[in-house]
Design a protein around this motif. Structure first.
Motif, PDB file in Angstrom:
ATOM      1  N   PRO A 149     -15.697  17.751 -85.965  1.00  0.00           N
ATOM      2  CA  PRO A 149     -16.327  19.076 -86.041  1.00  0.00           C
ATOM      3  C   PRO A 149     -16.752  19.580 -84.659  1.00  0.00           C
ATOM      4  O   PRO A 149     -17.072  18.794 -83.767  1.00  0.00           O
ATOM      5  CB  PRO A 149     -17.563  18.831 -86.923  1.00  0.00           C
ATOM      6  CG  PRO A 149     -17.263  17.587 -87.682  1.00  0.00           C
ATOM      7  CD  PRO A 149     -16.385  16.754 -86.784  1.00  0.00           C
ATOM      8  N   LEU A 150     -16.729  20.894 -84.507  1.00  0.00           N
ATOM      9  CA  LEU A 150     -17.184  21.527 -83.279  1.00  0.00           C
ATOM     10  C   LEU A 150     -18.666  21.215 -83.081  1.00  0.00           C
ATOM     11  O   LEU A 150     -19.479  21.449 -83.974  1.00  0.00           O
ATOM     12  CB  LEU A 150     -16.968  23.043 -83.366  1.00  0.00           C
ATOM     13  CG  LEU A 150     -17.498  23.902 -82.222  1.00  0.00           C
ATOM     14  CD1 LEU A 150     -16.858  23.516 -80.894  1.00  0.00           C
ATOM     15  CD2 LEU A 150     -17.240  25.378 -82.533  1.00  0.00           C
ATOM     16  N   ARG A 151     -18.997  20.681 -81.905  1.00  0.00           N
ATOM     17  CA  ARG A 151     -20.396  20.344 -81.599  1.00  0.00           C
ATOM     18  C   ARG A 151     -21.079  21.596 -81.056  1.00  0.00           C
ATOM     19  O   ARG A 151     -21.027  21.884 -79.855  1.00  0.00           O
ATOM     20  CB  ARG A 151     -20.454  19.197 -80.598  1.00  0.00           C
ATOM     21  CG  ARG A 151     -19.871  17.892 -81.149  1.00  0.00           C
ATOM     22  CD  ARG A 151     -19.802  16.832 -80.106  1.00  0.00           C
ATOM     23  NE  ARG A 151     -18.908  17.304 -79.027  1.00  0.00           N
ATOM     24  CZ  ARG A 151     -18.695  16.645 -77.905  1.00  0.00           C
ATOM     25  NH1 ARG A 151     -19.310  15.522 -77.657  1.00  0.00           N
ATOM     26  NH2 ARG A 151     -17.879  17.121 -76.985  1.00  0.00           N
ATOM     27  N   LEU A 152     -21.714  22.327 -81.937  1.00  0.00           N
ATOM     28  CA  LEU A 152     -22.321  23.606 -81.578  1.00  0.00           C
ATOM     29  C   LEU A 152     -23.488  23.458 -80.618  1.00  0.00           C
ATOM     30  O   LEU A 152     -23.832  24.415 -79.924  1.00  0.00           O
ATOM     31  CB  LEU A 152     -22.773  24.342 -82.837  1.00  0.00           C
ATOM     32  CG  LEU A 152     -21.631  24.760 -83.763  1.00  0.00           C
ATOM     33  CD1 LEU A 152     -22.180  25.312 -85.060  1.00  0.00           C
ATOM     34  CD2 LEU A 152     -20.733  25.770 -83.069  1.00  0.00           C
ATOM     35  N   ASP A 153     -24.078  22.297 -80.555  1.00  0.00           N
ATOM     36  CA  ASP A 153     -25.186  22.082 -79.619  1.00  0.00           C
ATOM     37  C   ASP A 153     -24.694  21.693 -78.229  1.00  0.00           C
ATOM     38  O   ASP A 153     -25.501  21.481 -77.332  1.00  0.00           O
ATOM     39  CB  ASP A 153     -26.140  21.019 -80.163  1.00  0.00           C
ATOM     40  CG  ASP A 153     -25.482  19.669 -80.356  1.00  0.00           C
ATOM     41  OD1 ASP A 153     -24.238  19.617 -80.517  1.00  0.00           O
ATOM     42  OD2 ASP A 153     -26.197  18.665 -80.356  1.00  0.00           O
ATOM     43  N   GLN A 154     -23.363  21.637 -78.042  1.00  0.00           N
ATOM     44  CA  GLN A 154     -22.801  21.232 -76.757  1.00  0.00           C
ATOM     45  C   GLN A 154     -21.590  22.084 -76.378  1.00  0.00           C
ATOM     46  O   GLN A 154     -20.576  21.565 -75.926  1.00  0.00           O
ATOM     47  CB  GLN A 154     -22.370  19.766 -76.821  1.00  0.00           C
ATOM     48  CG  GLN A 154     -23.496  18.806 -77.056  1.00  0.00           C
ATOM     49  CD  GLN A 154     -22.989  17.375 -77.083  1.00  0.00           C
ATOM     50  OE1 GLN A 154     -22.133  16.990 -76.303  1.00  0.00           O
ATOM     51  NE2 GLN A 154     -23.522  16.584 -77.990  1.00  0.00           N
ATOM     52  N   VAL A 155     -21.674  23.399 -76.549  1.00  0.00           N
ATOM     53  CA  VAL A 155     -20.556  24.265 -76.182  1.00  0.00           C
ATOM     54  C   VAL A 155     -20.451  24.296 -74.662  1.00  0.00           C
ATOM     55  O   VAL A 155     -21.415  24.611 -73.965  1.00  0.00           O
ATOM     56  CB  VAL A 155     -20.735  25.679 -76.775  1.00  0.00           C
ATOM     57  CG1 VAL A 155     -19.662  26.625 -76.251  1.00  0.00           C
ATOM     58  CG2 VAL A 155     -20.695  25.611 -78.304  1.00  0.00           C
ATOM     59  N   LYS A 156     -19.290  23.949 -74.154  1.00  0.00           N
ATOM     60  CA  LYS A 156     -19.080  23.808 -72.708  1.00  0.00           C
ATOM     61  C   LYS A 156     -18.263  24.930 -72.089  1.00  0.00           C
ATOM     62  O   LYS A 156     -18.353  25.177 -70.895  1.00  0.00           O
ATOM     63  CB  LYS A 156     -18.368  22.482 -72.403  1.00  0.00           C
ATOM     64  CG  LYS A 156     -19.087  21.249 -72.934  1.00  0.00           C
ATOM     65  CD  LYS A 156     -20.383  21.036 -72.233  1.00  0.00           C
ATOM     66  CE  LYS A 156     -21.030  19.738 -72.704  1.00  0.00           C
ATOM     67  NZ  LYS A 156     -22.406  19.628 -72.269  1.00  0.00           N
ATOM     68  N   SER A 157     -17.438  25.596 -72.902  1.00  0.00           N
ATOM     69  CA  SER A 157     -16.553  26.599 -72.349  1.00  0.00           C
ATOM     70  C   SER A 157     -16.225  27.650 -73.397  1.00  0.00           C
ATOM     71  O   SER A 157     -16.060  27.334 -74.573  1.00  0.00           O
ATOM     72  CB  SER A 157     -15.256  25.921 -71.868  1.00  0.00           C
ATOM     73  OG  SER A 157     -14.332  26.869 -71.401  1.00  0.00           O
ATOM     74  N   ILE A 158     -16.127  28.896 -72.937  1.00  0.00           N
ATOM     75  CA  ILE A 158     -15.688  30.006 -73.774  1.00  0.00           C
ATOM     76  C   ILE A 158     -14.576  30.696 -73.014  1.00  0.00           C
ATOM     77  O   ILE A 158     -14.654  30.875 -71.792  1.00  0.00           O
ATOM     78  CB  ILE A 158     -16.845  30.981 -74.061  1.00  0.00           C
ATOM     79  CG1 ILE A 158     -17.900  30.268 -74.916  1.00  0.00           C
ATOM     80  CG2 ILE A 158     -16.343  32.245 -74.750  1.00  0.00           C
ATOM     81  CD1 ILE A 158     -19.150  31.058 -75.151  1.00  0.00           C
ATOM     82  N   GLY A 159     -13.522  31.067 -73.731  1.00  0.00           N
ATOM     83  CA  GLY A 159     -12.400  31.710 -73.076  1.00  0.00           C
ATOM     84  C   GLY A 159     -11.793  32.799 -73.940  1.00  0.00           C
ATOM     85  O   GLY A 159     -12.059  32.900 -75.134  1.00  0.00           O
ATOM     86  N   ILE A 160     -10.965  33.603 -73.301  1.00  0.00           N
ATOM     87  CA  ILE A 160     -10.216  34.654 -73.980  1.00  0.00           C
ATOM     88  C   ILE A 160      -8.754  34.485 -73.566  1.00  0.00           C
ATOM     89  O   ILE A 160      -8.466  34.244 -72.391  1.00  0.00           O
ATOM     90  CB  ILE A 160     -10.786  36.048 -73.649  1.00  0.00           C
ATOM     91  CG1 ILE A 160     -10.156  37.122 -74.493  1.00  0.00           C
ATOM     92  CG2 ILE A 160     -10.687  36.365 -72.195  1.00  0.00           C
ATOM     93  CD1 ILE A 160     -10.844  37.315 -75.800  1.00  0.00           C
ATOM     94  N   MET A 161      -7.856  34.553 -74.546  1.00  0.00           N
ATOM     95  CA  MET A 161      -6.450  34.248 -74.285  1.00  0.00           C
ATOM     96  C   MET A 161      -5.540  35.334 -74.850  1.00  0.00           C
ATOM     97  O   MET A 161      -5.821  35.903 -75.900  1.00  0.00           O
ATOM     98  CB  MET A 161      -6.083  32.904 -74.923  1.00  0.00           C
ATOM     99  CG  MET A 161      -4.636  32.489 -74.736  1.00  0.00           C
ATOM    100  SD  MET A 161      -4.169  30.993 -75.661  1.00  0.00           S
ATOM    101  CE  MET A 161      -5.280  29.786 -74.973  1.00  0.00           C
ATOM    102  N   MET A 162      -4.447  35.566 -74.158  1.00  0.00           N
ATOM    103  CA  MET A 162      -3.335  36.373 -74.631  1.00  0.00           C
ATOM    104  C   MET A 162      -2.160  35.404 -74.731  1.00  0.00           C
ATOM    105  O   MET A 162      -1.864  34.709 -73.758  1.00  0.00           O
ATOM    106  CB  MET A 162      -3.039  37.493 -73.630  1.00  0.00           C
ATOM    107  CG  MET A 162      -1.695  38.168 -73.781  1.00  0.00           C
ATOM    108  SD  MET A 162      -1.333  38.901 -75.367  1.00  0.00           S
ATOM    109  CE  MET A 162      -2.526  40.202 -75.432  1.00  0.00           C
ATOM    110  N   ARG A 163      -1.556  35.320 -75.900  1.00  0.00           N
ATOM    111  CA  ARG A 163      -0.396  34.439 -76.055  1.00  0.00           C
ATOM    112  C   ARG A 163       0.731  35.194 -76.730  1.00  0.00           C
ATOM    113  O   ARG A 163       0.504  36.202 -77.393  1.00  0.00           O
ATOM    114  CB  ARG A 163      -0.756  33.165 -76.804  1.00  0.00           C
ATOM    115  CG  ARG A 163      -1.238  33.371 -78.199  1.00  0.00           C
ATOM    116  CD  ARG A 163      -1.267  32.082 -79.022  1.00  0.00           C
ATOM    117  NE  ARG A 163      -1.981  31.012 -78.406  1.00  0.00           N
ATOM    118  CZ  ARG A 163      -2.931  30.295 -78.996  1.00  0.00           C
ATOM    119  NH1 ARG A 163      -3.295  30.556 -80.229  1.00  0.00           N
ATOM    120  NH2 ARG A 163      -3.519  29.324 -78.364  1.00  0.00           N
TER     121      ARG A 163
END
Length: 193
Positions: A149-163
Motif C-alpha cells: 500500500p501507498l505509505r501516505l505518511d511518507q510521500v517523497k515525490s509528486i510528479g506530472i507526466m505526459m505519455r
C-alpha cells in the motif's frame, strides 16, 4: 463548480511555484527524444508543464515528466487525496504520479525504478480532485497488482507526466497549473473549524 479552496498547498496557491523544485524525467533515459519543462509565470502563481512528446525513437512509446526534487517528505495520512488547480489545459491526457520511496542510483547515475502510484486525467474543469483510492500502483509503466500500500505518511515525490499511451498522443503539450494541494479529510476540516 470548483471545490472549496484547499488548505494544504504542496506547490502553488499560498506556496509560490519554484522551477528549481522540479526536475525532468523524460524518455531520453531510455533512448527517447521527448522533453519536458516546468516554467513559472513571472509572479510564480502558475506553473506551465510543457514540452514535446516524441514517439518516433521508441516505436510509438514515449513519456515526458517533471517531478519534485529529492528530498521531500510529506505526511498526507490525514488527507483524502490531491487536488490540482488548472489554469489552462490542451485536451490531452496527463498522469499525476506519487511516490513513497526515493530511488537509489544505478552505477550509470540514473535512478533505479521504483513503484509509482498513478492517476490518468484529461483536465476539463478548473480543478481535478483525486482520492488516494484512485491512484493505481505501477512499475515501469505497467500495473503492479502486488504492490505494498501507498505509505501516505511518507510521500517523497509528486510528479506530472505526459505519455503516449502507445501512440494515442504525441507532439507538443502544455498544462498550466495553479496549484497542487492535499484535500483535507472531513475529520481534518472539522478540527480546523
Amino acid at each position: 463548480m470548483a471545490a472549496e479552496e484547499p488548505n494544504f498547498y504542496l506547490f502553488g496557491g499560498l506556496k509560490p511555484w519554484q522551477e528549481h523544485a522540479w526536475s525532468a524525467s523524460d524518455d531520453r533515459v531510455r533512448g527517447g527524444k521527448s522533453r519536458s519543462y516546468l516554467v513559472c509565470s513571472p509572479d510564480s502563481s502558475v506553473a506551465s508543464f510543457r514540452g514535446t512528446l516524441d514517439i518516433t525513437a521508441l516505436g510509438g512509446a514515449g513519456f515526458a515528466s517533471q517531478r519534485s526534487v529529492d528530498p521531500q517528505s510529506w505526511d498526507l495520512f490525514d488527507y483524502q487525496g490531491l487536488r490540482l488547480g488548472i489554469e489552462q489545459g490542451d485536451g490531452k491526457k496527463y498522469t499525476l504520479v506519487v511516490k513513497d520511496d526515493i530511488p537509489s542510483k544505478r552505477e550509470d547515475g540514473r535512478d533505479e525504478s521504483t513503484v509509482s502510484w498513478e492517476y490518468d486525467f484529461v483536465p476539463t474543469e478548473d480543478e481535478v480532485s483525486v482520492s488516494w483510492e484512485d491512484f493505481k500502483p505501477t512499475y515501469r509503466g505497467k500495473p503492479k497488482e502486488d504492490a505494498a500500500p501507498l505509505r501516505l505518511d511518507q510521500v517523497k515525490s509528486i510528479g506530472i507526466m505526459m505519455r503516449s499511451h502507445f501512440g494515442e498522443q504525441e507532439g507538443s503539450f502544455r498544462l498550466d497549473l495553479k496549484y497542487i494541494a492535499a484535500i483535507p479529510s472531513d475529520k481534518k476540516e472539522e478540527e480546523e473549524q
